[in-house]
Design an enzyme around this catalytic site. Structure first.
Site, PDB file in Angstrom:
ATOM      1  N   TRP A  26     -27.515 -35.435 -12.827  1.00 13.18           N
ATOM      2  CA  TRP A  26     -26.956 -35.190 -11.494  1.00 13.18           C
ATOM      3  C   TRP A  26     -25.673 -34.393 -11.678  1.00 13.18           C
ATOM      4  CZ3 TRP A  26     -28.658 -35.958  -6.588  1.00 13.18           C
ATOM      5  CH2 TRP A  26     -29.802 -36.741  -6.416  1.00 13.18           C
ATOM      6  N   VAL A  75       5.331   5.540   1.758  1.00 17.57           N
ATOM      7  CA  VAL A  75       5.258   5.806   3.196  1.00 17.57           C
ATOM      8  C   VAL A  75       6.363   5.017   3.875  1.00 17.57           C
ATOM      9  CG1 VAL A  75       3.882   5.536   5.287  1.00 17.57           C
ATOM     10  CG2 VAL A  75       2.817   6.352   3.175  1.00 17.57           C
ATOM     11  N   ASN A  90     -11.227  -6.015  -2.293  1.00 21.23           N
ATOM     12  CA  ASN A  90     -12.262  -5.052  -2.675  1.00 21.23           C
ATOM     13  C   ASN A  90     -13.408  -5.017  -1.676  1.00 21.23           C
ATOM     14  OD1 ASN A  90     -11.891  -3.637  -5.453  1.00 21.23           O
ATOM     15  ND2 ASN A  90     -11.099  -5.699  -5.784  1.00 21.23           N
ATOM     16  N   ARG A 145     -23.677 -36.831  -2.732  1.00 19.70           N
ATOM     17  CA  ARG A 145     -24.348 -38.110  -2.481  1.00 19.70           C
ATOM     18  C   ARG A 145     -23.358 -39.151  -1.969  1.00 19.70           C
ATOM     19  NH1 ARG A 145     -27.776 -40.009  -7.588  1.00 19.70           N
ATOM     20  NH2 ARG A 145     -28.218 -41.710  -6.135  1.00 19.70           N
ATOM     21  N   CYS A 179      -4.274  -9.747 -10.714  1.00 20.61           N
ATOM     22  CA  CYS A 179      -4.616 -11.117 -11.128  1.00 20.61           C
ATOM     23  C   CYS A 179      -4.602 -11.266 -12.649  1.00 20.61           C
ATOM     24  CB  CYS A 179      -6.001 -11.497 -10.603  1.00 20.61           C
ATOM     25  SG  CYS A 179      -6.144 -11.450  -8.806  1.00 20.61           S
ATOM     26  N   ARG A 223     -12.198  12.870  -8.488  1.00 18.49           N
ATOM     27  CA  ARG A 223     -13.258  12.619  -7.514  1.00 18.49           C
ATOM     28  C   ARG A 223     -12.854  13.101  -6.125  1.00 18.49           C
ATOM     29  NH1 ARG A 223     -14.541   7.765  -6.396  1.00 18.49           N
ATOM     30  NH2 ARG A 223     -16.803   8.022  -6.338  1.00 18.49           N
TER      31      ARG A 223
END
Length: 457
Positions: free
Chosen positions: A439, A83, A310, A447, A46, A73
């Site tokens: 408002w 793939v 995500n 409204r 993005c 990690r």
């Protein structure tokens, strides 16, 4: 013995799933192998228009976690590896190294499909000519920036006027290009009703972006050197030194389809609330390759957004890791901008409400972002749809200047809670003259919608 999780796709949904599964399962309990055909992982697609336009200084600022960080990690991420086949029955995938061409099979106990979406390219002559660019990934963004830096001419044509199209029009304008946007629809931003799209069109014209509506591209014309020189419609030719495609995307589910996995009306994978592919207990899917439940209409739809990807990845990783999570659906919230014009929508458009068989009323109000007497108050238009009989909020669209777009979040929460427009009028929103009229514009619309529902009986 440890299990093996295979992930196809190294961006938002895929790596969120892998990371969450790793938090819950040690390497001894769960081996994770991920395949990504590009060079990068976990990046913000993005943000590409803002990188191209110069608002973001470098490509690396868009990368949340590099392949090396994932590997540190204990996630075995293999980049530049595609793939090519999913064998569901034998629980394995075939991959090809895009550098060496070597192929191999990798077995899995659990599989996550996060193959994203593919950009739509008009099937017209010349669409693959040098100088025609998509902006799907970081490699595309870099190729476009390189082309802009090396192009002598300053004429750009953007094909498509959806989110990517208008954002790329802004990026090219910021880089000093003369920009023409060719749009097949009646107005730019087909994710808005046409009356709201007209506001976007007027603003784009005011910024110096030429927008041509009802203009279907028939051919991309090239010069003697083979590069793009113009884009043609039935009515006219538009000179171009560079062309950017912003024509939308479709789910990238060719592998899934070949494997016999269930697809919906939009070509996306169908999953349950836990993001398991329907009918397959050890296969999950998330991100731009899936269809999701629209909580307003009750229908399935395809929404390609990183926020959903995500969240879905987190849900998948939690379930793969042995815990429990669900993704209930979406209300269709999206925001964008073109220069200082902010654009937002959530819920249903008029066309979508009719297709869902709903009877509704619509109202449109003009307001300002701040108290009218406070310096910097900017105009804002809010359109609201409400169910005719019950008064339930069905959708909200906002076009305005500073402070307009994020007001749509109020309506998104109201849609999720299935609030009526009358109940919305009592919402205790923050007020001070620098931030809002007494408002808020969304409440003014609520409204007026309440009155319209009452008048409709």
């Amino acid at each position: 013995m440890s299990e093996r999780l295979v992930v196809i796709g190294g961006d938002a949904a895929g790596m969120s799933a892998a990371s969450q599964a790793r938090r819950l399962k040690s390497p001894e309990e769960l081996e994770i192998v991920a395949f990504e055909r590009g060079h990068f992982s976990s990046y913000s697609a993005c943000g590409i228009p803002y990188w191209v336009g110069g608002d973001v200084g470098s490509r690396d600022e868009l990368i949340a976690r590099s392949p090396e960080e994932h590997r540190a990690r204990d996630i075995g991420l293999r980049t530049r590896t595609e793939v090519t086949e999913i064998d569901v029955e034998r629980q394995r995938v075939r991959s090809r190294d895009l550098e060496s061409g070597a192929e191999e099979w990798t077995g899995f106990d659990k599989l996550v499909i996060a193959t994203g979406a593919r950009p739509l390219r008009p099937p017209v002559p010349g669409i693959d000519a040098p100088g025609v660019h998509g902006v799907q990934n970081l490699d595309d963004g870099q190729a476009l920036i390189d082309a802009l830096s090396g192009t002598e001419g300053r004429r750009a044509v953007v094909v498509g006027a959806g989110y990517i199209g208008v954002e790329m029009a802004e990026a090219l304008l910021n880089r000093g290009y003369e920009v023409t946007v060719l749009n097949r629809s009646e107005q730019p931003m087909a994710t808005l009703d046409p009356d709201m799209g007209r506001l976007v069109h007027a603003a784009m014209d005011g910024l110096g972006i030429r927008t041509v509506n009802s203009a279907a591209v028939t051919k991309v014309l090239t010069g003697p050197d083979g590069r793009v020189r113009a884009v043609a419609t039935d009515e006219e030719e538009y000179p171009a030194d560079v062309v950017v495609l912003g024509t939308g995307v479709r789910p990238e589910t060719s592998l899934a389809e070949e494997a016999g996995l269930p697809l919906g009306a939009y070509g996306g994978l169908l999953t349950d609330l836990g993001m398991r592919v329907r009918g397959h207990g050890n296969v999950w899917a998330g991100g731009d390759c899936v269809e999701v439940l629209d909580l307003v209409s009750g229908r399935m739809r395809h929404v390609a957004l990183g926020t959903h990807a995500n969240k879905q990845g987190q849900v998948i990783g939690t379930n793969v890791g042995g815990d429990y999570a669900t993704f209930p659906g979406v209300v269709g919230t999206a925001v964008s901008k073109v220069c200082d014009l902010e654009i937002a929508r959530t819920g249903l458009l008029e066309k979508e409400a009719r297709e869902a068989g709903l009877r509704f009323v619509t109202v449109t109000v003009e307001s300002t972002s701040r108290a009218g007497y406070y310096p910097g108050a900017a105009p804002m238009t809010v359109k609201m749809l409400a169910e005719r009989r019950t008064g339930r909020l069905l959708g909200t669209q906002i076009v305005g200047r500073e402070g307009a777009a994020k007001r749509v979040d109020v309506a998104a929460v109201a849609l999720t809670a299935r609030m009526t427009v009358e109940a919305m009028t009592a919402l205790d929103l923050g007020y001070a003259p620098p931030f809002s009229p007494v408002w808020d514009p969304v409440l003014v619309a609520a409204r007026k919608a309440t009155a319209a529902v009452r008048a409709a009986g």
